[in-house]
Enzyme design. Structure first.
Site, mmCIF file in Angstrom:
data_model
loop_
_atom_site.group_PDB
_atom_site.id
_atom_site.type_symbol
_atom_site.label_atom_id
_atom_site.label_comp_id
_atom_site.label_asym_id
_atom_site.label_seq_id
_atom_site.Cartn_x
_atom_site.Cartn_y
_atom_site.Cartn_z
ATOM 1 N N LYS A 1 0.815 -1.221 0.000
ATOM 2 C CA LYS A 1 0.000 0.000 0.000
ATOM 3 C C LYS A 1 0.846 1.267 0.000
ATOM 4 O O LYS A 1 0.483 2.242 -0.643
ATOM 5 C CB LYS A 1 -1.027 0.014 1.129
ATOM 6 C CG LYS A 1 -0.455 -0.048 2.523
ATOM 7 C CD LYS A 1 -1.565 -0.200 3.552
ATOM 8 C CE LYS A 1 -1.024 -0.191 4.968
ATOM 9 N NZ LYS A 1 0.035 -1.180 5.238
ATOM 10 N N ARG B 1 -6.258 3.055 11.454
ATOM 11 C CA ARG B 1 -6.034 1.624 11.654
ATOM 12 C C ARG B 1 -6.901 1.069 12.777
ATOM 13 O O ARG B 1 -6.853 -0.128 13.037
ATOM 14 C CB ARG B 1 -4.568 1.421 12.048
ATOM 15 C CG ARG B 1 -3.652 0.967 10.933
ATOM 16 C CD ARG B 1 -2.255 0.951 11.526
ATOM 17 N NE ARG B 1 -1.337 0.069 10.900
ATOM 18 C CZ ARG B 1 -0.313 0.484 10.138
ATOM 19 N NH1 ARG B 1 -0.159 1.752 9.863
ATOM 20 N NH2 ARG B 1 0.536 -0.381 9.661
ATOM 21 N N ARG C 1 2.404 -7.707 14.130
ATOM 22 C CA ARG C 1 1.764 -6.661 13.304
ATOM 23 C C ARG C 1 0.521 -7.234 12.610
ATOM 24 O O ARG C 1 -0.494 -6.555 12.492
ATOM 25 C CB ARG C 1 2.770 -6.096 12.286
ATOM 26 C CG ARG C 1 3.843 -5.230 12.959
ATOM 27 C CD ARG C 1 5.030 -4.979 12.054
ATOM 28 N NE ARG C 1 4.692 -4.235 10.860
ATOM 29 C CZ ARG C 1 5.406 -4.272 9.727
ATOM 30 N NH1 ARG C 1 6.486 -5.036 9.644
ATOM 31 N NH2 ARG C 1 5.039 -3.558 8.712
ATOM 32 N N ARG D 1 12.331 -6.309 1.331
ATOM 33 C CA ARG D 1 12.242 -4.891 1.003
ATOM 34 C C ARG D 1 13.612 -4.337 0.636
ATOM 35 O O ARG D 1 14.629 -4.784 1.164
ATOM 36 C CB ARG D 1 11.808 -4.096 2.242
ATOM 37 C CG ARG D 1 10.335 -4.044 2.478
ATOM 38 C CD ARG D 1 10.095 -3.061 3.617
ATOM 39 N NE ARG D 1 9.145 -3.587 4.573
ATOM 40 C CZ ARG D 1 7.844 -3.288 4.556
ATOM 41 N NH1 ARG D 1 7.372 -2.487 3.653
ATOM 42 N NH2 ARG D 1 7.034 -3.782 5.456
ATOM 43 N N ARG E 1 13.197 -3.745 7.326
ATOM 44 C CA ARG E 1 12.979 -2.801 8.429
ATOM 45 C C ARG E 1 13.125 -3.539 9.745
ATOM 46 O O ARG E 1 12.923 -4.743 9.807
ATOM 47 C CB ARG E 1 11.566 -2.223 8.329
ATOM 48 C CG ARG E 1 11.474 -1.043 7.415
ATOM 49 C CD ARG E 1 10.085 -0.608 7.087
ATOM 50 N NE ARG E 1 9.023 -0.910 8.040
ATOM 51 C CZ ARG E 1 7.749 -0.653 7.795
ATOM 52 N NH1 ARG E 1 7.389 -0.092 6.659
ATOM 53 N NH2 ARG E 1 6.829 -0.944 8.680
#
Ligand code: AMP
Length: 224
Positions: free
Chosen positions: A21, A96, A181, A135, A170
Site C-alpha cells: 500500500k 487503523r 503486526r 524490502r 525494516r
C-alpha cells in the site's frame, strides 16, 4: 480572491503489512499531485530525528504494536493543519482502529473535507510474509522496492532518481514482529474495513500481480 474548489474527497488505503500500500499510494500521489500521508513514514521520521514523539512511538513499533490512538491522531491533526486547501490527501496506514476512523471524520469535517473512497488491498498471507522480508530502499529518495515483486529495473539502481538501492529489511520486519503486526491488523484494523464497508465507501482490490497492473486496478477503484 476565488475560493479554492472543494476537494473531490480524501482517499484511504488499508491493508496488512507487506501488501504494497505504501509503494502504490506514493506512486499514485506522485502521479496525480495528491498529498501522501503515511503515519508509518511520519513515525519513522520522528524516530530518525530522535524527537520525544519518536522515542515514544518506537517503544510500540519495535514490538509490532500499534501506537496509541491519541498519539497517532495528534500527529495526523498537526500534519493536516499544514496542508494546502484543495489538495487531495491519500491516507496510507491510517486510520487503523475504529477510534481513529471516528477521529478522522471529525478532523476532516473541521477542514470541510470528507472521505470519498476507502480501498482495501488484498494479498494472501503467505505472499505477505514473503514480501515483507524482501524490502529494499533507495538511499536518496527513500523509494521502497520489493525485491520479491518489483525490484528496480537495473539491479541496485533507483528507477526514480538513479541513486543506490540497498536491501533494507525494516527493524519491524523481523518474523516475530511481523506476526504481531498481523495480529494487530486482524484485531484492530479488520473492524475498520467493516466500518467503511457499512458506509458504502469500501472497494476491494487484488494486490497480486505486476506493480503496474495493481496500480491500474487501484486507480479504477478510486475513479469508480
Ligand atoms: P507502517 O509503515 O504503516 O507499516 O507502520 C509501521 C508501524 O508504525 C506500525 O507497525 C505501528 O507500530 C505504527 N503505526 C503506523 N500507523 C499507525 C496507526 N495508524 N496507528 C497506530 N500505529 C501506527
Amino acid at each position: 480572491m476565488p475560493t479554492p474548489a472543494r476537494p473531490e474527497g480524501e482517499l484511504i488505503f488499508i491493508g496488512p503489512p507487506g501488501v504494497g500500500k505504501g509503494t502504490q499510494a506514493r506512486l499514485l500521489a506522485d502521479r496525480h499531485g495528491w498529498l501522501h500521508l503515511a503515519t508509518g513514514d511520519l513515525f519513522r521520521e520522528h524516530v530518525g530525528l530522535g524527537t520525544e514523539l519518536g522515542k515514544l512511538a518506537e517503544t510500540y513499533m519495535s514490538k509490532g504494536l500499534y501506537v496509541p490512538d491519541e498519539i497517532t491522531v495528534g500527529m495526523v491533526r498537526s500534519r493536516l493543519s499544514e496542508i494546502d486547501a484543495g489538495r487531495r490527501v491519500i491516507f496510507d496506514g491510517f486510520p487503523r482502529t475504529v477510534a481513529q476512523a471516528g477521529a478522522l471524520d471529525a478532523l476532516l469535517e473541521t477542514l470541510d473535507r470528507h472521505v470519498a473512497r476507502v480501498v482495501l488491498i488484498e494479498v494472501p498471507r503467505d505472499e505477505l510474509l514473503r514480501r515483507v522480508g524482501a524490502r529494499a530502499t533507495c538511499t536518496n529518495c527513500q523509494t521502497v522496492y520489493s525485491l520479491a515483486v518489483q525490484p528496480p529495473k537495473v539491479n541496485g539502481v533507483c528507477d526514480r532518481c538513479g541513486s543506490t538501492v540497498v536491501a533494507t529489511a525494516r527493524a519491524d520486519d523481523a518474523p516475530e514482529v511481523v506476526r504481531r503486526r498481523l495480529e494487530e491488523y486482524d484485531a484492530q484494523t479488520k473492524p475498520v474495513v467493516e466500518h467503511y464497508s457499512g458506509r458504502g465507501l469500501l472497494s476491494r482490490v487484488d494486490g497480486v500481480g505486476r506493480m503496474e497492473e495493481v496500480t491500474e486496478r487501484l486507480f479504477k477503484a478510486i475513479a469508480a
